[in-house]
Design a protein around this motif. Structure first.
Motif, PDB file in Angstrom:
ATOM      1  N   THR A 185      97.078  41.217  84.388  1.00 40.57           N
ATOM      2  CA  THR A 185      98.476  41.621  84.289  1.00 40.57           C
ATOM      3  C   THR A 185      99.009  41.345  82.886  1.00 40.57           C
ATOM      4  OG1 THR A 185      98.775  41.119  86.622  1.00 40.57           O
ATOM      5  CG2 THR A 185     100.759  41.305  85.294  1.00 40.57           C
ATOM      6  N   LEU A 186      98.636  40.226  82.331  1.00 42.15           N
ATOM      7  CA  LEU A 186      99.065  39.887  80.980  1.00 42.15           C
ATOM      8  C   LEU A 186      98.524  40.895  79.958  1.00 42.15           C
ATOM      9  CD1 LEU A 186     100.464  37.915  79.046  1.00 42.15           C
ATOM     10  CD2 LEU A 186      98.306  36.656  78.950  1.00 42.15           C
TER      11      LEU A 186
ATOM     12  N   ARG B 277     100.392  44.186  80.313  1.00 40.27           N
ATOM     13  CA  ARG B 277     101.735  44.111  79.728  1.00 40.27           C
ATOM     14  C   ARG B 277     101.693  44.121  78.205  1.00 40.27           C
ATOM     15  NH1 ARG B 277     105.539  40.143  83.351  1.00 40.27           N
ATOM     16  NH2 ARG B 277     105.375  41.375  85.255  1.00 40.27           N
TER      17      ARG B 277
END
Length: 89
Positions: A3-4, A7
């Motif tokens: 997810t990081l 993003r």
């Protein structure tokens, strides 16, 4: 962790698109910024001032648009974003 990474990739693409639009949008507009500044300043600008403004804005140079774009990115990455031109009333 994925997810990081997603993003960060999203933010990088968004920044690239925003900076590119910031460069190309003024180049696609009709006229040039020196003429607009002359209209607001009146006939008080002499030919040397007009030539200096055109040189500062990169108007009338022999550089291609792509060359100007890469120069713009180089200036941004070198943390030299340029000058701010404000027309105050």
């Amino acid at each position: 962790m994925p997810t990081l990474i997603r993003r960060l990739l999203f933010y990088a693409v968004t920044a690239f698109v925003a900076i590119s639009v910031n460069f190309f949008l003024p180049h696609m507009m009709p006229g040039n910024p020196v003429q607009a500044m002359m209209a607001s300043a009146g006939p008080s600008l002499d030919h040397r001032a007009v030539a200096a403004l055109q040189a500062q804005f990169g108007i009338g140079t022999d550089q291609s648009l792509l060359s100007q774009y890469w120069s713009y990115w180089g200036s941004l990455l070198a943390r030299q974003p340029g000058r701010v031109h404000l027309a105050l009333p």
